[in-house]
Write a protein that holds these residues in place. Structure first.
Motif, mmCIF file in Angstrom:
data_model
loop_
_atom_site.group_PDB
_atom_site.id
_atom_site.type_symbol
_atom_site.label_atom_id
_atom_site.label_comp_id
_atom_site.label_asym_id
_atom_site.label_seq_id
_atom_site.Cartn_x
_atom_site.Cartn_y
_atom_site.Cartn_z
ATOM 1 N N ILE A 1 0.841 -1.197 0.000
ATOM 2 C CA ILE A 1 0.000 0.000 0.000
ATOM 3 C C ILE A 1 0.877 1.248 0.000
ATOM 4 N N LEU A 2 1.935 1.232 0.801
ATOM 5 C CA LEU A 2 2.836 2.379 0.858
ATOM 6 C C LEU A 2 3.600 2.546 -0.450
ATOM 7 N N VAL A 3 3.928 1.443 -1.103
ATOM 8 C CA VAL A 3 4.565 1.535 -2.422
ATOM 9 C C VAL A 3 3.612 2.203 -3.410
ATOM 10 N N ALA B 1 2.475 7.150 -6.443
ATOM 11 C CA ALA B 1 1.528 8.216 -6.751
ATOM 12 C C ALA B 1 1.997 9.568 -6.219
ATOM 13 N N GLY B 2 3.040 9.556 -5.370
ATOM 14 C CA GLY B 2 3.533 10.796 -4.790
ATOM 15 C C GLY B 2 2.607 11.380 -3.751
ATOM 16 N N VAL B 3 1.924 10.506 -2.995
ATOM 17 C CA VAL B 3 0.905 10.962 -2.051
ATOM 18 C C VAL B 3 1.113 10.303 -0.684
ATOM 19 N N PRO B 4 1.322 11.089 0.394
ATOM 20 C CA PRO B 4 1.377 10.517 1.750
ATOM 21 C C PRO B 4 0.016 9.945 2.145
ATOM 22 N N ILE B 5 -0.013 9.261 3.278
ATOM 23 C CA ILE B 5 -1.262 8.681 3.777
ATOM 24 C C ILE B 5 -1.282 8.845 5.292
ATOM 25 N N SER B 6 -2.437 9.142 5.851
ATOM 26 C CA SER B 6 -2.521 9.347 7.297
ATOM 27 C C SER B 6 -2.557 8.011 8.030
ATOM 28 N N LEU C 1 -5.566 6.985 -2.349
ATOM 29 C CA LEU C 1 -4.720 7.314 -3.493
ATOM 30 C C LEU C 1 -4.820 8.790 -3.839
ATOM 31 N N PHE C 2 -6.010 9.363 -3.658
ATOM 32 C CA PHE C 2 -6.230 10.782 -3.948
ATOM 33 C C PHE C 2 -5.939 11.678 -2.745
ATOM 34 N N LEU D 1 10.382 4.304 3.489
ATOM 35 C CA LEU D 1 9.029 4.381 2.924
ATOM 36 C C LEU D 1 7.991 4.723 3.977
ATOM 37 N N GLN D 2 8.232 4.284 5.205
ATOM 38 C CA GLN D 2 7.250 4.482 6.280
ATOM 39 C C GLN D 2 7.059 5.939 6.653
ATOM 40 N N CYS D 3 7.941 6.838 6.176
ATOM 41 C CA CYS D 3 7.741 8.255 6.498
ATOM 42 C C CYS D 3 6.590 8.854 5.692
ATOM 43 N N LEU D 4 6.002 8.051 4.772
ATOM 44 C CA LEU D 4 4.794 8.472 4.063
ATOM 45 C C LEU D 4 3.584 8.532 4.985
#
Length: 307
Positions: A26-28, A33-38, A272-273, A79-82
């Motif tokens: 999921i993080l990949v 997509a160049g988008v962080p996630i909460s 994703l958005f 990657l986890q810093c997303l």
């Protein structure tokens, strides 16, 4: 001791390792997509009731990527810093060990933390070997084909505004706190016109943030909710352009407000958005907390102070 240091890599049968194997693809997806996630959005997509339990999950991912870095002799970005806190826009304190190899990351000034994290995010987004990372860890990429519901959403709207939509729109405008805004936030402006010709259901402003609320009532079909997600993407871009053109120091934000529940099948698309969704907002019967006649943007002065 930091969970970042005591978490084991993902190749194990502990609950957090199993979750780490589900979270990493999921993080990949988010990185590509160049988008962080909460934290809360990732936890929901993983089916985890408590986002706090992601600490070990993300620590496990970090340890695995550190291991690959040593084997490949190539730095694999953290990657986890997303995964960020919605309020601060920063990852948790545990990320500090992977970024600066110090236990005192939490003691750094907020501005310095942002500089460090933003630099690492640039590396995460530009890294071109995430597919190789998944393969090396025996993981498959996440795939979600939204083609059918996108096709349905593209067929267009119904005719006219329903009573349910009007009532929810006016309730949200009169009660900013029900969608997480401060109770000091001024009453929203309904039917706010943008220079693009689009119309925001409700427009709010605070000292630093301009917020658009796209409203969908409880009777909205899944395809209409998909349209709402895309509308938020569009509004956010147009609002950014307006603020740029007017040289305003605000940050633009678009959220989707639902009278019903957000479909679980659309969670990956929402993430994703990077659209915030607030659901289950039900106006009380005979709500008269503010006069809807004062909400419409036919007033000469709108909430951004533009005559």
């Amino acid at each position: 001791m930091s969970t970042a240091k005591i978490s084991a890599p993902i190749s194990g049968d502990k609950a957090y390792q199993i979750r780490a194997r589900a979270a990493l693809p999921i993080l990949v997806r988010q990185a590509e997509a160049g988008v962080p996630i909460s934290y809360s959005d990732l936890a929901e997509e993983l089916g985890m009731p408590n986002p706090r339990n992601l600490n070990y999950v993300l620590g496990s991912i970090g340890q695995s990527l550190e291991g690959l870095s040593k084997i490949w002799k190539v730095k694999v970005p953290p990657l986890q810093c997303l995964v960020i806190n919605k309020n601060t826009g920063l990852p948790g304190e545990g990320i500090g060990w992977f970024l600066v190899k110090k236990e005192d990351f939490s003691a750094l000034p907020l501005r310095q933390k942002r500089v460090i994290v933003e630099a690492e995010l640039a590396h995460v987004f530009s890294f071109s070997r995430w597919d190789m990372v998944l393969k090396a860890l025996s993981l498959e990429p996440v795939t979600c084909d939204f083609s059918p519901v996108l096709k349905e959403a593209s067929r267009g709207y119904g005719s006219g505004e329903s009573g349910e939509h009007k009532a929810l729109k006016e309730y949200v405008a009169c009660n900013p706190q029900v969608i997480g805004l401060s109770s000091n936030t001024p009453v929203g402006v309904t039917e706010y016109r943008l220079p693009s010709g689009d119309t925001l259901d409700v427009s709010f402003t605070s000292k630093a943030v301009w917020i658009a609320a796209e409203v969908k009532s409880a009777i909205s079909a899944e395809s209409d909710i998909v349209r709402g997600l895309f509308q938020c993407v569009k509004y956010r871009a147009v609002m950014d352009a307006v603020l740029l053109a007017e040289v305003r120091p605000h940050v633009a934000k678009a959220i989707l407000v639902l009278g019903g529940k957000f479909p679980k099948s659309l969670i990956p698309l929402r993430n994703l958005f990077a659209i915030e969704v607030i659901d289950g907002i039900v106006p009380p019967a005979n709500n008269h907390e503010c006069d809807p006649a004062h909400l419409n943007n036919t007033k000469k002065v709108d909430l951004l102070g533009v005559v």
